[in-house]
Design an enzyme around this catalytic site. Sequence first.
Site, mmCIF file in Angstrom:
data_model
loop_
_atom_site.group_PDB
_atom_site.id
_atom_site.type_symbol
_atom_site.label_atom_id
_atom_site.label_comp_id
_atom_site.label_asym_id
_atom_site.label_seq_id
_atom_site.Cartn_x
_atom_site.Cartn_y
_atom_site.Cartn_z
ATOM 1 N N SER A 61 0.823 -1.216 0.000
ATOM 2 C CA SER A 61 0.000 0.000 0.000
ATOM 3 C C SER A 61 0.857 1.266 0.000
ATOM 4 C CB SER A 61 -0.919 0.007 1.217
ATOM 5 O OG SER A 61 -1.707 -1.159 1.234
HETATM 6 N N1 SAM Z 1 -0.299 -5.302 4.233
HETATM 7 C C1 SAM Z 1 0.370 -5.543 2.990
HETATM 8 C C2 SAM Z 1 1.706 -4.887 2.903
HETATM 9 O O1 SAM Z 1 2.106 -4.199 3.850
HETATM 10 O O2 SAM Z 1 2.371 -5.106 1.891
HETATM 11 C C3 SAM Z 1 -0.444 -5.154 1.787
HETATM 12 C C4 SAM Z 1 -1.503 -6.099 1.574
HETATM 13 S S1 SAM Z 1 -2.137 -6.291 -0.041
HETATM 14 C C5 SAM Z 1 -2.914 -4.757 -0.344
HETATM 15 C C6 SAM Z 1 -3.446 -7.416 0.394
HETATM 16 C C7 SAM Z 1 -2.968 -8.787 0.799
HETATM 17 O O3 SAM Z 1 -4.084 -9.486 1.384
HETATM 18 C C8 SAM Z 1 -2.504 -9.645 -0.364
HETATM 19 O O4 SAM Z 1 -1.229 -10.136 -0.120
HETATM 20 C C9 SAM Z 1 -3.547 -10.765 -0.412
HETATM 21 O O5 SAM Z 1 -3.050 -11.989 -0.865
HETATM 22 C C10 SAM Z 1 -3.982 -10.826 1.040
HETATM 23 N N2 SAM Z 1 -5.265 -11.465 1.281
HETATM 24 C C11 SAM Z 1 -6.430 -11.345 0.582
HETATM 25 N N3 SAM Z 1 -7.398 -12.087 1.156
HETATM 26 C C12 SAM Z 1 -6.838 -12.691 2.238
HETATM 27 C C13 SAM Z 1 -7.329 -13.591 3.233
HETATM 28 N N4 SAM Z 1 -8.588 -14.020 3.251
HETATM 29 N N5 SAM Z 1 -6.476 -13.995 4.204
HETATM 30 C C14 SAM Z 1 -5.188 -13.586 4.215
HETATM 31 N N6 SAM Z 1 -4.655 -12.746 3.286
HETATM 32 C C15 SAM Z 1 -5.476 -12.298 2.325
#
Ligand code: SAM
Length: 214
Positions: A61
């Site tokens: 992000s």
């Molecule tokens: N917090 C992260 C960072 O600092 O880089 C950014 C996160 S990215 C916008 C969203 C993440 O959520 C992705 O890696 C995606 O695979 C994960 N994600 C989506 N649904 C999920 C779930 N049900 N459980 C765990 N992770 C999930």
Amino acid sequence: MKYVRQRAEMVTRQIEARGITDAKVIEAFQKVPRHLFVNDALMDQAYGDFPLPIGEKQTISQPYIVAEMTQALELHEESRVLEIGTGSGYQAAILAEIVSRVYTIERIHSLFIKVRKLFDTLHYYNIRTKYSDGSSGWKKESPFDAIIVTAGAPEIPNSLIEQLALGGHMIIPVGNQYSQELIKLSKDEKGVYKANLGGCRFVKLVGVHGWKEV
Ligand code: SAM
């Protein structure tokens, strides 16, 4: 040295200038080497005012949104925090600079493996990682003083509300697959309260209590 200067500029121009005032959050941003959380080819862009791709169609992000969400959690040193969506690991590292214990869940295996190695390399021993669908939370380790969901959900999963401690705060983007509102949910003895922190755009929370897999 180049990245130290870029990081200092990011903190001044993107974080402090836009109204982030929590000293713990600002200090964490000064410390965490954001360029190590992106692929080598993108390192020079790591301190820019935008999100970046991290592979698997996912993103790290924009720095400001990470700061806004972190400040809204109202953290203390002894807080235990759950993050859903480890991604690059940057948000978890910011949290780990502020609190004693961070729990973070990622559903994509390649990202999970990569981030575990990175946390070891950077000595983030207070972060516990899990490879799983995090939309149901991490019941065994609950309750959490703060919960942060870094992917957009169709609604706030009840399981996460249940795993939030009394006096705790949850930050979660809620909306459709293209745009969401950043919701701050607070919980006390009398119930739960929601505040809308404004519009945002996140990748999908995919899981039992999120969107169906595509
Ligand atoms: N917090 C992260 C960072 O600092 O880089 C950014 C996160 S990215 C916008 C969203 C993440 O959520 C992705 O890696 C995606 O695979 C994960 N994600 C989506 N649904 C999920 C779930 N049900 N459980 C765990 N992770 C999930």
